[in-house]
Design a protein around this motif. Sequence first.
Motif, PDB file in Angstrom:
ATOM      1  N   GLY A   1     -13.233   9.352  -3.308  1.00 21.32           N
ATOM      2  CA  GLY A   1     -14.039   8.195  -3.508  1.00 21.32           C
ATOM      3  C   GLY A   1     -13.198   7.058  -2.682  1.00 21.32           C
ATOM      4  N   SER A   2     -12.050   7.089  -2.615  1.00 26.75           N
ATOM      5  CA  SER A   2     -11.272   6.152  -2.163  1.00 26.75           C
ATOM      6  C   SER A   2     -10.920   6.020  -0.563  1.00 26.75           C
ATOM      7  N   VAL A   3     -10.940   7.477  -0.181  1.00 28.84           N
ATOM      8  CA  VAL A   3     -10.818   7.556   1.252  1.00 28.84           C
ATOM      9  C   VAL A   3     -11.513   6.932   2.204  1.00 28.84           C
TER      10      VAL A   3
ATOM     11  N   ALA B   1       3.606   3.607   5.517  1.00 31.78           N
ATOM     12  CA  ALA B   1       2.259   3.654   5.292  1.00 31.78           C
ATOM     13  C   ALA B   1       1.688   3.004   3.925  1.00 31.78           C
ATOM     14  N   VAL B   2       2.579   3.469   2.967  1.00 31.54           N
ATOM     15  CA  VAL B   2       2.027   3.247   1.422  1.00 31.54           C
ATOM     16  C   VAL B   2       2.757   1.717   0.908  1.00 31.54           C
ATOM     17  N   GLY B   3       3.810   1.485   1.524  1.00 28.72           N
ATOM     18  CA  GLY B   3       4.398   0.418   1.018  1.00 28.72           C
ATOM     19  C   GLY B   3       5.224   0.180  -0.205  1.00 28.72           C
TER      20      GLY B   3
ATOM     21  N   ALA C   1      -5.039   7.164  -2.013  1.00 26.40           N
ATOM     22  CA  ALA C   1      -5.905   7.664  -0.908  1.00 26.40           C
ATOM     23  C   ALA C   1      -4.985   8.034   0.227  1.00 26.40           C
ATOM     24  N   VAL C   2      -4.221   6.947   0.673  1.00 27.86           N
ATOM     25  CA  VAL C   2      -3.526   7.351   1.965  1.00 27.86           C
ATOM     26  C   VAL C   2      -2.202   8.167   1.345  1.00 27.86           C
TER      27      VAL C   2
ATOM     28  N   MET D   1      -5.212   5.403  13.560  1.00 33.19           N
ATOM     29  CA  MET D   1      -3.943   4.996  14.463  1.00 33.19           C
ATOM     30  C   MET D   1      -2.643   5.355  13.663  1.00 33.19           C
ATOM     31  N   ARG D   2      -2.641   5.298  12.224  1.00 34.37           N
ATOM     32  CA  ARG D   2      -1.780   5.476  11.699  1.00 34.37           C
ATOM     33  C   ARG D   2      -1.322   6.870  11.379  1.00 34.37           C
TER      34      ARG D   2
END
Length: 267
Positions: free
Chosen positions: A35-37, A76-78, A185-186, A47-48
Amino acid sequence: MSRLDHADGAADEPGKPDRVPGEDGGAVTDEAVRGSVGDVTGDQSAMRFSQLAVELHDAHGLADTAEAATDFAIRAVGCRYAGIALACSGGSFEVGAVTDPVVRLLYQAQADSGGGPLLTALGGTVTVAVHDVMTETRWPEWQARAAELEIGSVLHVPMVAHDRTIGVLSLFHPKPDGFDADDQAVAHILARHAAVAMESARTEANLEVAVDARQLIGEAMGILMERYGLDNDRAFAVLRRYSQDTNTKLRDVARFLIDTRGLPAGH
């Protein structure tokens, strides 16, 4: 086991329903992730993940692939730290890569206690989240260690290939509730990419070992054929007999013969 690179796994509780983010700091269902993708797709996300695909493709071997995936996760996630644990037989695991020694300490805490979110994630295919380490009660020994190391929240995402969990991508944030729905999601997509790349790297490594073994055995057979006038089948039979009699891998018998020009002692 309590070694640093291996630990006993822990299976999910049978019959317990999947949990969603925010309910109790527990598992994150695939439905919630899917649902979050949509929120993280688009040109920037494309691009990532294109960059990730290139980095994983350029990696050589399991260790380099795992390191590339964890390094990408940080960007990517931080999160502050990331790690990958690879599933082994018997419910154990080995450390694939860590971005900081802190991750290895957290893995060790679970190796010692036999419980924790990583082991739970290894035992299934559902993401396990700890939204606030300070209020976590399911794994007291792990919680104490994580709090001591100033971890605020944790995400453990199973890496699934061919319908089996081959490892877990672990992400650590210094603050509670450090991972929102987009981060999860990432992480889920990253774990899928990493699983495919790791499985490919493992297959390539196995093929390289097989080719190397075949070359060694062929060279050893050549030595026996030249020295004793044996034909191809009899030379192989000699190597196999010594392998069985000395409980030594055929490849190692061949290498011993090449290096020493003799067969293992004892028979």
